[in-house]
Design an enzyme around this catalytic site. Structure first.
Site, PDB file in Angstrom:
ATOM      1  N   HIS A 103     -15.068  -3.695   0.431  1.00 26.95           N
ATOM      2  CA  HIS A 103     -15.184  -3.030  -0.864  1.00 26.95           C
ATOM      3  C   HIS A 103     -16.639  -2.726  -1.231  1.00 26.95           C
ATOM      4  O   HIS A 103     -16.924  -2.164  -2.282  1.00 26.95           O
ATOM      5  CB  HIS A 103     -14.545  -3.935  -1.934  1.00 26.95           C
ATOM      6  N   TYR A 124     -12.126  -9.723  -1.653  1.00 24.00           N
ATOM      7  CA  TYR A 124     -12.823  -8.468  -1.369  1.00 24.00           C
ATOM      8  C   TYR A 124     -14.270  -8.776  -0.985  1.00 24.00           C
ATOM      9  O   TYR A 124     -14.885  -9.694  -1.527  1.00 24.00           O
ATOM     10  CB  TYR A 124     -12.859  -7.561  -2.601  1.00 24.00           C
ATOM     11  N   ASN A 160       0.821  -1.212   0.000  1.00 28.10           N
ATOM     12  CA  ASN A 160       0.000   0.000   0.000  1.00 28.10           C
ATOM     13  C   ASN A 160       0.855   1.262   0.000  1.00 28.10           C
ATOM     14  O   ASN A 160       0.531   2.249  -0.681  1.00 28.10           O
ATOM     15  CB  ASN A 160      -0.920   0.009   1.215  1.00 28.10           C
ATOM     16  N   HIS A 202     -16.135   3.326 -14.414  1.00 30.11           N
ATOM     17  CA  HIS A 202     -15.901   2.531 -13.207  1.00 30.11           C
ATOM     18  C   HIS A 202     -17.125   1.686 -12.863  1.00 30.11           C
ATOM     19  O   HIS A 202     -17.108   0.922 -11.899  1.00 30.11           O
ATOM     20  CB  HIS A 202     -15.556   3.490 -12.051  1.00 30.11           C
ATOM     21  N   ARG A 247     -11.461  -4.014 -14.323  1.00 37.03           N
ATOM     22  CA  ARG A 247     -10.341  -4.920 -14.050  1.00 37.03           C
ATOM     23  C   ARG A 247     -10.863  -6.346 -14.145  1.00 37.03           C
ATOM     24  O   ARG A 247     -12.005  -6.632 -13.795  1.00 37.03           O
ATOM     25  CB  ARG A 247      -9.769  -4.725 -12.633  1.00 37.03           C
ATOM     26  N   ARG A 282     -14.144   2.540   5.017  1.00 38.33           N
ATOM     27  CA  ARG A 282     -12.937   1.714   5.113  1.00 38.33           C
ATOM     28  C   ARG A 282     -11.677   2.528   5.365  1.00 38.33           C
ATOM     29  O   ARG A 282     -10.904   2.223   6.257  1.00 38.33           O
ATOM     30  CB  ARG A 282     -12.765   0.902   3.827  1.00 38.33           C
TER      31      ARG A 282
END
Length: 718
Positions: free
Chosen positions: A606, A481, A61, A448, A388, A578
């Site tokens: 997520h 996730y 990260n 997205h 993705r 989160r």
């Protein structure tokens, strides 16, 4: 989080929503999230190899943070930008405070690492140095190295005839110093790139033992073949991180695919934003590297004690030591999908299905939906957004199958998905070669949204089926996730999705009408603000206003202001956020009716859920968008209402379990710091994710019992 990191006010912020002290900094609150992740690595309640995993996650990260956030701040600083963020900081102030916070996290990591290595040793797993091995083991490793690694190495000298070489992003490098006698020719320093990745492990197993040696240590102790007849004075490790923000202007481009390919080349040579060096590296070498890379030695160079590039520790999670890991989780099949012969008949006859990943299987729901669509002779067309996906993707396979089976297939591929650009370019080319219509979204916007749209000729006419989700169409992350999805044939949503895909394929907004769907950037933000204001009005008129958001981030200042106004009016606001969160809860006169929690567990949270009490006529929404300015204003997103009572009950269960978590939940304080909850007497000691696993397994058992009962009744009748 420190007082500096939060810019906490000495006095309550009151009702002045223009005061920068009302808002926390996006970058610093994201770093605070990594403090919470690091706490899982420090917590002895966490199984040992999972602790190693969390340490690797924090390291990974921070790499991304430097590439994206520090890189962006440095660009602003270089451009002379003095504009302050909503929390009142200039780019320079943000940069300095972020650097200080990163250093504090680094110090915790450096203290923790030897402790974890010691615990691994106690468990029979050794992370050793090459020099600590027995001579026979060293000889075997040398033979392995000469056969498998030596041919891959390219030593590059540095002298007036050999200028400083290009150092690739996130590569691990040996800097070798040569002790050259007076009058001798040749380089005084040599750079050797450690070839980690592409099937080469960072940690080399010693024979059949549970002993592992870092690859760079093996290379460093066998330099005699690579640099024959040279006297090695010393060797040190270093690593660079480069800026990932190298976007070109689409408005000047005729071919977005070419622009993205050019950006990938640009990123390879982008400016360096961080240099990590072995703590023992001589100051003169440290200074030389910083100068060659154009870095500030005080601000941009980090000494690393012990192992560098700790993201590679994730390799240890592959060891066959189940007692050192979380219990194995096997996603269940959605109860309504069990034994259903045709997924379209099921959706049409049984109403919408809410999918909960990773508690419920991605392969037997989402992938099945697309697989059946690709083969069903009644399916005429498939349209999909792709942000993705996995390297070996069933999704891509089924889309190509559909095209080969004569169906119309259109896919909006987002080429600018950060760090997945190269993969998405490859997928786009593969899809086009199969005869699929591929578009690259809308000029100036990232796509997205997470949508699969299927048009099928049913017995009573054309019907539109859809999957709308909160997560990517990626089979790997679907097991790691937490996400939601909705399978539906709602005709109103189907009409809305027709408009959405017409927008995606043409880029033409016009006055497109959406009756249920809340797409960004055209409708979503306005709708969220209006629904927050509606709760305020209901509260003022004697109602009980209640808002609950579950999201990855809460960064958009307009949404934060609206939630502050709701709190001031007496509306109860529960936020499960989160990571980044600009809102400060529990401030008198500002946010005393707001609570903010963060969940950190074995899965990455997520899911996005938006709930409004609406005077008792409750509204639930799920979707792809976080409450970030970029999601609401600069991306194509989809948020969809969930009207079905069974699906609403499932969403209520998720929210209640997380809000009542006593193990993995952290309560945000008014100053922006977080306090982890601890189970009390009578509390469930399990975290929310473990509880949701148990609830999913309970649903599976109930389905199994019903099936057995049904078979028993049929046998009795027979």
């Amino acid at each position: 989080m420190s007082q500096t990191a939060t810019a906490a006010l000495d006095q309550p912020a009151g009702a002045d929503l223009s005061d920068p002290g009302c808002y926390l900094n996006r970058e610093l609150t994201w770093l605070a999230f990594n403090r919470r992740v690091l706490r899982e690595a420090e917590d002895d309640r966490t199984p040992l190899l999972e602790r190693i995993k969390f340490l690797a996650i924090v390291s990974s990260n921070l790499d991304e943070f430097f590439m994206k956030r520090i890189g962006g701040l440095k660009q602003q600083l270089g451009a002379g930008v003095q504009e302050r963020s909503v929390d009142g900081r200039t780019p320079e102030q943000q940069l300095r405070e972020c650097q200080a916070e990163v250093m504090a996290i680094k110090e915790r990591k450096d203290r923790l690492f030897p402790e974890l290595v010691s615990l691994l040793r106690d468990a029979g797993i050794r992370l050793s140095r090459y020099a600590e091995l027995e001579p026979a083991d060293q000889a075997n490793l040398r033979d392995w190295y000469l056969e498998n690694i030596y041919p891959l190495l390219t030593p590059i000298g540095m002298d007036p005839a050999h200028p400083f070489p290009f150092i690739s992003n996130l590569s691990l490098n040996l800097l070798v110093s040569i002790n050259r006698a007076a009058g001798e020719r040749g380089p005084r320093m040599v750079r050797i790139k450690v070839p980690v990745g592409e099937g080469i492990s960072r940690f080399v197993r010693v024979g059949d033992s549970s002993n592992y040696v870092p690859l760079e240590d093996v290379i460093a102790h066998n330099l005699d073949r690579l640099l024959p007849e040279l006297e090695i004075e010393r060797w040190d490790l270093f690593r660079v991180t480069r800026n990932a923000i190298v976007e070109r202007y689409e408005e000047q481009a005729n071919d977005l695919l070419q622009i993205i390919e050019a950006e990938l080349r640009d990123r390879k040579f982008a400016p360096t934003v961080r240099l990590e060096v072995s703590a023992e590296m001589p100051p003169v070498h440290r200074g030389m590297l910083a100068a060659e890379l154009g870095l500030d030695e005080d601000m941009d160079v980090f000494n690393v004690d012990g192992l560098m590039q700790r993201r590679d520790l994730m390799e240890f999670l592959g060891l066959d030591r189940p007692e050192l890991k979380d219990p194995v989780h096997h996603p269940i099949e959605h109860p309504k999908l069990v034994d259903a012969p045709n997924i379209f008949h099921l959706i049409r006859g049984n109403g919408p299905l809410l999918l909960q990943h990773p508690y419920e299987s991605f392969s037997t729901s989402v992938e099945r939906f697309l697989r059946e669509a690709s083969r069903d002779p009644k399916v005429l067309a498939i349209k999909m957004t792709l942000y993705r996906t996995a390297r070996k993707s069933k999704i891509i396979e089924y889309l190509i199958d559909a095209a080969e089976n004569g169906k119309q297939v259109a896919v909006a591929v987002e080429l600018k998905a950060r760090f997945d650009e190269e993969a998405n370019v490859r997928w786009a080319n593969s899809l086009e070669e199969a005869g699929i219509h591929v578009s690259y979204g809308v000029l100036g916007l990232k796509t997205h949204a997470k949508v699969i749209f299927v048009l099928r000729r049913d017995y009573d006419g054309l019907r539109r089926y859809a999957h709308l989700g909160t997560g990517n169409y990626h089979s790997g992350t679907a097991r790691l996730y937490s996400d939601l999805g909705l399978l539906t044939c709602d005709p109103v949503l189907g009409s809305d999705l027709t408009e959405l895909f017409n927008f995606l394929t043409t880029g033409y907004v016009a006055n497109r009408r959406y009756d249920k769907l809340l797409p960004a950037p055209t409708h979503l933000k306005r709708a969220l603000l209006a629904k927050i204001e509606r709760e305020v009005e209901l509260q003022r008129n004697g109602g009980e206003g209640h808002i609950q958001f579950k999201t990855n981030a809460l960064e958009d200042a307009d949404v934060v202001r609206a939630l502050y106004r709701a709190s001031q009016a007496g509306v109860k606001v529960d936020l499960v956020v989160r990571d980044s969160c600009r809102l400060r809860p529990g401030v008198p006169g500002l946010s005393e009716n707001v609570r903010v929690i963060s969940i950190v567990g074995r899965f990455l949270e997520h899911t996005r859920i938006y709930y409004f009490r609406n005077g008792g006529a409750e509204e639930y929404f799920i979707g792809s968008a976080d409450c970030m300015k970029r999601n609401l204003e600069d991306r194509v997103e989809t948020v969809v209402p969930v009207d079905d009572p069974d699906c609403q009950r499932a969403l209520r269960e998720v929210l209640d379990v997380q809000l009542n978590d006593r193990r993995s939940a952290w309560d945000m304080q008014p100053d922006g710091s977080y306090v982890q909850r601890t189970p009390g007497d009578g509390d469930d000691p399990r975290g929310a994710q473990e509880q949701l696993i148990a609830l999913a397994q309970k649903r599976a058992r109930a389905t199994g019992r019903k099936k057995l009962q049904g078979r028993g009744k049929r046998r009795a009748r027979g």
